[in-house]
Scaffold this active site. Structure first.
Site, mmCIF file in Angstrom:
data_model
loop_
_atom_site.group_PDB
_atom_site.id
_atom_site.type_symbol
_atom_site.label_atom_id
_atom_site.label_comp_id
_atom_site.label_asym_id
_atom_site.label_seq_id
_atom_site.Cartn_x
_atom_site.Cartn_y
_atom_site.Cartn_z
ATOM 1 C CB SER A 1 6.407 0.350 8.258
ATOM 2 O OG SER A 1 6.038 0.465 6.895
ATOM 3 C CE1 TYR B 1 0.872 1.430 7.959
ATOM 4 C CE2 TYR B 1 2.342 1.854 6.108
ATOM 5 C CZ TYR B 1 1.995 1.099 7.210
ATOM 6 O OH TYR B 1 2.764 0.021 7.565
ATOM 7 C CE LYS C 1 3.286 1.070 10.916
ATOM 8 N NZ LYS C 1 3.588 0.176 12.063
#
Lengths: 209, 209
Positions: free
Chosen positions: A60, A73, A77
């Protein structure tokens, strides 16, 4: 038969860091990081034994640069980037290719499954007004990005197939075909291969030709 | 009074990924990532209320590029980069500076406290000989790096003081004074500030002058 491991599971978490509980943070890492690592662990011995294989992991842009209100998050990632870069350095010695398919926004159920502090949530009452104002602005930005720039899953699948079919896959693929400008600020060698080869040379140099 | 939060706790984990249990991996993330985030969470509301503050976090070159046999350690250190970059984008709007002090090897008890699969460990009997050979080579490399290139803690403290005393601290400080070559491959803007400002402009542009 060629061995192929694809790790695609991932969940989002959005909201002011002050409001995130330890349990919620752990859940995100459990799926995004440990889910990925455990999948790889399951297939690694067989791939090593066969001396071939491919590991494809959905990355991502949130793993390449920070995003406000996405601390956990992005942590998860970025963590995947760290684990995969580490693995890639080693696994090239086994003819096993690791590739990260770096996605921006994609039209999946990601937004539906995303854990998000909604603007009406009572938890926001504890928050200072400045943070709340910036959070509203961020959510607007986010909606507009998903409406205007989200890719279809078919486009992403094509990139996976490119990586799978390539005789010598890159370490990092960007699904939109261009490296996002913020990522470009961070990565001079966008495919990541040179970095991995250099690291291997430094550490295992007596093996290199 | 100026508010200063320093997050320095960290543990290492070294060994072939196949041999790492889920519990061990969770412990590393618990200390390195969640320990850091929870420390920041504890002081964030007061810093925001005062409209000033500094957050200093001990980073690692293992958070900037992958290291073989350090998949989980690098994951945790990359994760800190992701969390801090995300926070830095937001907190510049509160006059709170986030800085990462990026260390290479340092003469601390890190090596003593490091969780490491030792060469005599019975767990290594499950391992293929190729991985075992590369692991031996990695351990030798690691010993030589720590013997030849480790910095003293006093040198690191000086960098912390630089960051603390600077009127406008950078996002990223490299303790040896030079950006390691592998990191240079990844980061064109080594202090990271431009990346953070650009991100903020993209998202919160109506606030910028």
């Amino acid at each position: 038969m060629s061995l192929l491991t694809v790790c695609n599971a991932g969940v989002g978490l959005m909201g002011p860091l002050e409001l995130q509980s330890l349990d919620t943070m752990r859940q995100i890492l459990e799926v995004n990081l440990f889910g990925t690592i455990q999948t790889i662990q399951a297939f690694l011995p067989e791939m090593k034994a066969q001396g071939q294989g491919r590991i494809l992991v959905t990355g991502s842009t949130g793993g390449l640069h920070g995003l406000p209100f996405n601390e956990v998050y992005c942590a998860s990632k970025f963590a995947i980037e760290g684990a995969c870069e580490s693995l890639a350095v080693l696994l090239q010695h086994f003819n096993i290719h690791v590739s990260l398919i770096e996605c921006g926004p994609v039209n999946t159920d990601f937004l539906v499954n995303l854990q998000k502090v909604e603007l009406g949530d009572t938890s926001l009452e504890q928050l200072d007004t400045h943070t709340l104002g910036l959070y509203e602005k961020y959510l607007q930005h986010c909606d507009s990005v998903f409406q205007n720039a989200a890719q279809d899953t078919e486009d992403i699948v094509k990139v996976f197939l490119d990586a799978i079919q390539s005789p010598s896959p890159l370490f990092r693929y960007f699904t939109s075909g261009v490296v996002p400008p913020l990522t470009q600020l961070k990565i001079t060698q966008p495919d990541g291969s040179q970095c991995i080869r250099s690291m291997s040379k430094i550490i295992f140099s007596s093996e290199e030709k």
